[in-house]
Design a protein around this motif. Structure first.
Motif, PDB file in Angstrom:
ATOM      1  N   ILE A 199     -84.164-139.601 -43.326  1.00 18.41           N
ATOM      2  CA  ILE A 199     -85.407-140.381 -43.907  1.00 18.41           C
ATOM      3  C   ILE A 199     -84.872-141.721 -43.761  1.00 18.41           C
ATOM      4  O   ILE A 199     -85.510-142.744 -43.535  1.00 18.41           O
ATOM      5  N   ASN A 200     -83.613-142.097 -44.388  1.00 22.90           N
ATOM      6  CA  ASN A 200     -82.750-143.522 -44.495  1.00 22.90           C
ATOM      7  C   ASN A 200     -82.795-143.961 -43.145  1.00 22.90           C
ATOM      8  O   ASN A 200     -83.059-145.092 -42.934  1.00 22.90           O
ATOM      9  N   CYS A 201     -82.114-143.376 -42.241  1.00 24.17           N
ATOM     10  CA  CYS A 201     -82.067-143.748 -40.865  1.00 24.17           C
ATOM     11  C   CYS A 201     -83.155-143.992 -40.313  1.00 24.17           C
ATOM     12  O   CYS A 201     -83.181-145.185 -39.395  1.00 24.17           O
ATOM     13  N   ASN A 202     -84.483-143.388 -40.520  1.00 23.48           N
ATOM     14  CA  ASN A 202     -85.746-143.742 -39.920  1.00 23.48           C
ATOM     15  C   ASN A 202     -86.228-144.988 -40.441  1.00 23.48           C
ATOM     16  O   ASN A 202     -86.895-145.839 -39.684  1.00 23.48           O
ATOM     17  N   GLN A 203     -86.070-145.212 -41.633  1.00 19.95           N
ATOM     18  CA  GLN A 203     -86.238-146.509 -42.295  1.00 19.95           C
ATOM     19  C   GLN A 203     -85.666-147.757 -41.892  1.00 19.95           C
ATOM     20  O   GLN A 203     -86.019-148.846 -41.496  1.00 19.95           O
ATOM     21  N   GLN A 204     -84.447-147.543 -41.508  1.00 20.44           N
ATOM     22  CA  GLN A 204     -83.596-148.718 -40.862  1.00 20.44           C
ATOM     23  C   GLN A 204     -84.046-149.008 -39.378  1.00 20.44           C
ATOM     24  O   GLN A 204     -83.985-150.116 -39.069  1.00 20.44           O
ATOM     25  N   ALA A 205     -84.632-147.849 -38.952  1.00 23.94           N
ATOM     26  CA  ALA A 205     -85.096-148.047 -37.467  1.00 23.94           C
ATOM     27  C   ALA A 205     -86.455-148.149 -37.322  1.00 23.94           C
ATOM     28  O   ALA A 205     -87.195-147.817 -36.600  1.00 23.94           O
ATOM     29  N   ALA A 206     -87.185-148.742 -38.706  1.00 24.07           N
ATOM     30  CA  ALA A 206     -88.525-148.555 -38.396  1.00 24.07           C
ATOM     31  C   ALA A 206     -89.430-149.639 -37.671  1.00 24.07           C
ATOM     32  O   ALA A 206     -90.431-149.624 -37.150  1.00 24.07           O
ATOM     33  N   ALA A 207     -88.584-150.705 -37.202  1.00 22.90           N
ATOM     34  CA  ALA A 207     -89.113-151.760 -36.384  1.00 22.90           C
ATOM     35  C   ALA A 207     -89.621-150.912 -34.849  1.00 22.90           C
ATOM     36  O   ALA A 207     -88.609-150.134 -34.489  1.00 22.90           O
ATOM     37  N   TYR A 224     -84.067-153.309 -29.086  1.00 23.75           N
ATOM     38  CA  TYR A 224     -83.029-152.276 -29.480  1.00 23.75           C
ATOM     39  C   TYR A 224     -83.527-150.949 -28.843  1.00 23.75           C
ATOM     40  O   TYR A 224     -84.666-150.731 -28.353  1.00 23.75           O
ATOM     41  N   ASN A 225     -82.893-149.970 -28.885  1.00 21.50           N
ATOM     42  CA  ASN A 225     -83.118-148.445 -28.618  1.00 21.50           C
ATOM     43  C   ASN A 225     -83.364-147.656 -30.078  1.00 21.50           C
ATOM     44  O   ASN A 225     -82.229-147.380 -30.629  1.00 21.50           O
ATOM     45  N   LYS A 226     -84.542-147.387 -30.170  1.00 24.87           N
ATOM     46  CA  LYS A 226     -84.628-146.828 -31.574  1.00 24.87           C
ATOM     47  C   LYS A 226     -84.158-145.291 -31.749  1.00 24.87           C
ATOM     48  O   LYS A 226     -83.511-145.090 -32.581  1.00 24.87           O
ATOM     49  N   ASP A 227     -84.171-144.408 -30.481  1.00 25.93           N
ATOM     50  CA  ASP A 227     -83.679-143.076 -30.697  1.00 25.93           C
ATOM     51  C   ASP A 227     -81.988-143.271 -30.822  1.00 25.93           C
ATOM     52  O   ASP A 227     -81.446-142.735 -31.607  1.00 25.93           O
ATOM     53  N   LYS A 228     -81.536-144.275 -30.035  1.00 23.95           N
ATOM     54  CA  LYS A 228     -79.951-144.201 -30.316  1.00 23.95           C
ATOM     55  C   LYS A 228     -79.599-145.016 -31.568  1.00 23.95           C
ATOM     56  O   LYS A 228     -78.622-144.326 -32.045  1.00 23.95           O
ATOM     57  N   SER A 229     -80.298-145.630 -32.097  1.00 25.87           N
ATOM     58  CA  SER A 229     -80.010-146.190 -33.520  1.00 25.87           C
ATOM     59  C   SER A 229     -80.090-145.280 -34.472  1.00 25.87           C
ATOM     60  O   SER A 229     -79.088-145.207 -35.448  1.00 25.87           O
ATOM     61  N   ILE A 230     -81.006-144.245 -34.299  1.00 28.60           N
ATOM     62  CA  ILE A 230     -81.325-143.189 -35.596  1.00 28.60           C
ATOM     63  C   ILE A 230     -80.001-142.331 -35.338  1.00 28.60           C
ATOM     64  O   ILE A 230     -79.467-141.704 -36.200  1.00 28.60           O
ATOM     65  N   SER A 231     -79.972-141.941 -33.793  1.00 26.69           N
ATOM     66  CA  SER A 231     -78.825-140.978 -33.494  1.00 26.69           C
ATOM     67  C   SER A 231     -77.474-141.346 -33.946  1.00 26.69           C
ATOM     68  O   SER A 231     -76.752-140.558 -34.694  1.00 26.69           O
TER      69      SER A 231
END
Length: 432
Positions: free
Chosen positions: A324-332, A261-268
């Motif tokens: 913080i929550n979005c970064n935890q969801q995209a921790a992988a 997946y794309n981490k930056d896109k997921s957080i955004s």
């Protein structure tokens, strides 16, 4: 009695072999099911240099036309112009002078301070519509992209995509030769041209450039860009080289547990879901958005409206918790990622237009890869070898039995032959 003893020994040997075989299979299977990995680092000097995506970033205060932004407040614009005329006397700009533009001097004043810090103030008081109407068009400031042996690229080869956030505007240029990126032979470039491709431009006095994977979003962090600053009216020659780092990992069930997946896109996306769901919808100021992705009335803070202007330093606890929550969801970690580290220098040579030369780096590219310690094919081979070894050990008992049978048979035959020989001798003596 002897036969019973042999049966007992045979059973003991068979049980021992079966136990040993099962234990080793269990041990190797346990090791395999842990899905441990090894990390490898490889360095290589590529024989060709590809043209990846080129990202241009301009901090928001340097990207806006303030005559448009302050068109509804001419008194404030006149005050700014008067202050700049006093500071930059040789410019002599007037608000009503069609030959001189006061807004040209504003970036000089901002640059003397800190355009990144000033971006926070700007983001608190602008909307998407302001960005659309008042920001510079970077696409029209790209004059030429040149690739050796091919020539100048045009819109058929290159696609430009515009982005923005509350702090800067961005443009991505990605060029393809058919379905593949353009590439130039490294050895030929080193011996002849000295550069792999160049970009001719007319961007403003302060901007950043970087190379990136086209699958990623542009990023805002200034330390990821090579920042170029120039004097008004002069364009330097800039030389840039890059080191490519390719990272590849393994997803579940391996212990690295990466995701494709794309981490930056997921957080955004996660932050957009939060900010747009508020009672006053707004955009998260550091997330990256495509040019026409959201309605033009949106701002970059939840309290933004026509009657309120602030300095952008307000801390929104709900926004912080959501981040913080979005970064935890995209921790992988991402299973595949490509990054480019840029180095460059700005020369004193002045040109009619800006020129950026991309040169080969003397440093090696880096490949960071993850491999399973025990892959499936090796696991199967080990299982086969374990079974084969213990099967061979178990056959020792049968080999001993066969050896005993052969030895007994041989002894019996020898004894029989000896007896027959003795009988012949006795018969011979009797006839004599």
């Amino acid at each position: 009695m002897c036969s019973k003893m042999q049966v007992k020994v045979s059973s003991i040997i068979g049980l021992f072999c079966l136990t040993g075989c099962f234990y080793q299979i269990y041990d190797i299977t346990k090791s395999y099911l842990q899905f441990k990995v090894r990390h490898d680092v490889a360095y290589d000097y590529s024989t060709s240099i590809e043209l990846p995506a080129i990202d241009i970033m301009v901090p928001m205060p340097m990207a806006l036309n303030y005559s448009i932004i302050l068109a509804t407040n001419p008194e404030e614009m006149n005050l700014i112009c008067a202050q700049l005329n006093k500071k930059y006397k040789e410019l002599n700009y007037k608000i009503d002078d069609s030959h001189g533009r006061c807004e040209d001097a504003i970036p000089l004043s901002i640059l003397a301070k800190d355009p990144i810090a000033f971006s926070l103030n700007v983001s608190a008081n602008i909307t998407v519509q302001d960005i659309h109407l008042a920001s510079i068009d970077l696409e029209h400031q790209v004059i030429e992209i040149f690739v050796p042996f091919f020539g100048s690229l045009n819109h058929e080869h290159c696609k430009t995509t515009r982005y923005y956030n509350g702090l800067a505007i961005f443009m991505r240029i990605f060029c393809l030769n058919g379905t593949k990126p353009f590439s130039v032979n490294t050895n030929f470039v080193s011996r002849n041209l000295g550069y792999s491709y160049f970009l001719r431009y007319s961007f403003g006095i302060h901007f950043g450039i970087r190379l990136s994977d086209p699958a990623d979003l542009p990023i805002f962090e200034r330390n990821k860009y090579f920042m170029i600053t120039r004097e008004p009216g002069s364009f330097p020659v800039v030389t840039i080289s890059s080191v490519k780092t390719v990272m590849s990992s393994l997803e579940y069930p391996y212990e690295t547990n990466c995701r494709y997946y794309n981490k930056d896109k997921s957080i955004s996306k996660c932050m957009a879901e939060y900010t747009l769901s508020q009672s006053t919808p707004y955009l998260f100021k550091t997330a990256i958005y495509e040019w026409n992705e959201h309605p033009s009335h949106l701002g970059f803070n939840g309290d933004n409206n026509d009657n309120q202007r602030n300095d952008g330093n307000k801390v929104n606890q709900g926004e912080l918790d959501a981040f913080i929550n979005c970064n935890q969801q995209a921790a992988a970690t991402q299973c595949e990622k490509t990054e480019y580290l840029l180095e460059g220098k700005i020369s004193d040579q002045e040109m009619e237009y800006g020129l950026i030369l991309f040169k080969p780096s003397w440093k090696a590219n880096i490949n960071l890869s993850v491999h399973p310690i025990l892959p499936w094919d090796q696991y199967v081979i080990l299982i086969g070898s374990i079974v084969g070894i213990w099967f061979g050990v178990s056959m020792l008992d049968y080999m001993l039995k066969i050896t005993t049978i052969i030895k007994t048979t041989f002894t019996s035959l020898k004894h029989k032959l000896n007896n027959e020989t003795n009988e012949i001798v006795v018969d011979y003596d009797y006839t004599q």
